[in-house]
Scaffold this active site. Structure first.
Site, mmCIF file in Angstrom:
data_model
loop_
_atom_site.group_PDB
_atom_site.id
_atom_site.type_symbol
_atom_site.label_atom_id
_atom_site.label_comp_id
_atom_site.label_asym_id
_atom_site.label_seq_id
_atom_site.Cartn_x
_atom_site.Cartn_y
_atom_site.Cartn_z
ATOM 1 N N GLY A 1 -7.040 5.207 5.447
ATOM 2 C CA GLY A 1 -6.508 6.151 4.477
ATOM 3 C C GLY A 1 -6.945 7.580 4.723
ATOM 4 O O GLY A 1 -8.012 7.858 5.275
ATOM 5 N N ASP B 1 -15.276 -1.789 9.137
ATOM 6 C CA ASP B 1 -15.971 -2.112 7.892
ATOM 7 C C ASP B 1 -17.005 -3.202 8.143
ATOM 8 O O ASP B 1 -16.714 -4.195 8.821
ATOM 9 C CB ASP B 1 -14.973 -2.577 6.830
ATOM 10 N N SER C 1 -6.413 -2.650 2.464
ATOM 11 C CA SER C 1 -6.829 -1.903 1.279
ATOM 12 C C SER C 1 -7.332 -2.798 0.153
ATOM 13 O O SER C 1 -7.157 -2.494 -1.020
ATOM 14 C CB SER C 1 -5.693 -1.023 0.756
ATOM 15 N N TYR D 1 -9.583 3.298 -4.933
ATOM 16 C CA TYR D 1 -8.646 4.400 -5.100
ATOM 17 C C TYR D 1 -8.744 5.118 -6.433
ATOM 18 O O TYR D 1 -7.921 5.982 -6.730
ATOM 19 C CB TYR D 1 -7.217 3.903 -4.851
ATOM 20 N N GLU E 1 0.814 -1.222 0.000
ATOM 21 C CA GLU E 1 0.000 0.000 0.000
ATOM 22 C C GLU E 1 0.849 1.275 0.000
ATOM 23 O O GLU E 1 0.380 2.342 0.380
ATOM 24 C CB GLU E 1 -0.939 -0.016 1.207
ATOM 25 N N ASN F 1 -9.801 -1.305 10.775
ATOM 26 C CA ASN F 1 -8.630 -0.669 10.179
ATOM 27 C C ASN F 1 -8.105 0.369 11.173
ATOM 28 O O ASN F 1 -8.804 1.334 11.493
ATOM 29 C CB ASN F 1 -9.037 0.000 8.858
ATOM 30 N N ARG G 1 -11.389 2.784 11.746
ATOM 31 C CA ARG G 1 -12.557 2.549 10.912
ATOM 32 C C ARG G 1 -12.957 1.080 11.017
ATOM 33 O O ARG G 1 -12.098 0.202 11.026
ATOM 34 C CB ARG G 1 -12.227 2.897 9.458
ATOM 35 N N GLU H 1 -13.928 -6.242 9.343
ATOM 36 C CA GLU H 1 -12.593 -6.017 9.887
ATOM 37 C C GLU H 1 -12.489 -4.616 10.466
ATOM 38 O O GLU H 1 -13.364 -3.770 10.260
ATOM 39 C CB GLU H 1 -11.527 -6.233 8.821
#
Length: 299
Positions: A266, A247, A140, A206, A16, A262, A245, A260
């Site tokens: 990002g 998800d 990611s 992205y 990443e 994070n 974060r 999951e």
């Protein structure tokens, strides 16, 4: 707060790297606009060192080295304050199999899963198709593969295993994809993720314009409250700190399933935590400032 010297770590050796550099550039601009003195370091070189004047480190690293607890242990040893979750929580959230185990221990709803140790592993007998396959030690959506039927299994598994290490096979939940940003122990407005084509993979994540985002997500108050509470439970279960974060997927009955956590999400122009913060009335520069303040408070 008074201006201080902040070192932003971005780049690194992982898959990443490019996204991390974009996050780092955005953070540097925001912190400089606030009047701080900012240095930037790329720890792709294992001999990197912090500038002597560093008062706090802002981690804009993603993936291995940045999210797996490695850099956090290093900074703890140097007694330098840094943004985000500590070493043990980072390592736990980074390992998808370990975090899924913790979710189950805390009775946090998560899709059924199995750990596949090799690229020729058989289909798990207790997880019907369709399946999601993803490396246990990547982020990611790197290596994310979908298998709709048994004839898709082998090719998808080989592609996911190509990233190295074990692969997580997960029951695919059909419904709405959402994410919950967390800042200082508070759940931010829910973001719903709607790719214009395909799944929310690395490319759709992205590529500007490839995905539509709805924040706050159109959900009633009781469903929103349940999702927020479940996300905070998952965040605490993996020892999350400062910000992050969670998800999730919502099935057709609006039941949430945690996918999951994070710990260093990002901070690019398409990133989800800044979208959620903006919906809560927190502009990007103030979000970065708050992250720095939390790091200094932790110290």
């Amino acid at each position: 707060m008074e201006p201080i010297h902040i070192t932003v770590l971005a780049g690194g050796p992982g898959a990443e790297r490019e996204v991390s550099l974009r996050s780092g550039a955005a953070v540097v601009r925001a912190l400089q606009a606030l009047g701080h003195s900012v240095s930037q370091q790329d720890p792709a070189d294992q001999d990197w060192a912090l500038p002597a004047q560093t008062e706090v480190v802002f981690l804009a690293l993603h993936g291995e080295y940045g999210e797996d607890g490695t850099v956090q242990r290093l900074l703890e040893g140097q007694r330098v304050p840094y943004t985000g979750t500590g070493p043990s929580g980072s390592a736990l959230a980074w390992d998808k199999a370990a975090s899924k185990t913790v979710f189950e221990q805390h009775e946090i709803s998560t899709p059924r899963w199995a750990l596949l140790e090799s690229a020729d592993a058989a289909v798990p007998v207790d997880i019907p198709p369709p399946w999601v396959l993803k490396p246990t030690l990547q982020g990611s959506s790197v290596g994310l593969q979908m298998a709709d039927a048994p004839e898709d299994w082998s090719m998808a598994l080989v592609a996911s295993a190509r990233q190295g290490g074990a692969v997580l096979c997960e029951e695919r939940i059909s419904g709405r994809e959402i994410t919950v940003g967390i800042l200082d122990g508070v759940a931010l407005p829910i973001v719903e993720i709607e790719p214009k084509a395909g799944h929310y993979d690395y490319e759709n994540k992205y590529t500007v314009g490839a995905t539509e985002y709805h924040c706050p997500a159109q959900l009633n108050a009781s469903v929103t409250a349940h999702i927020s509470e479940l996300s905070l439970r998952a965040w605490r279960a993996v020892e999350g700190r400062h910000f992050g974060r969670v998800d999730l997927m919502l099935d057709t009955d609006l039941k949430p399933f945690v996918l999951e956590v994070n710990t260093l999400p990002g901070l690019t122009e398409t990133s989800l935590l800044p979208k959620a913060a903006a919906a809560a009335g927190i502009p990007f520069d103030q979000l970065c400032q708050r992250m720095v303040e939390l790091a200094l408070k932790q110290n």
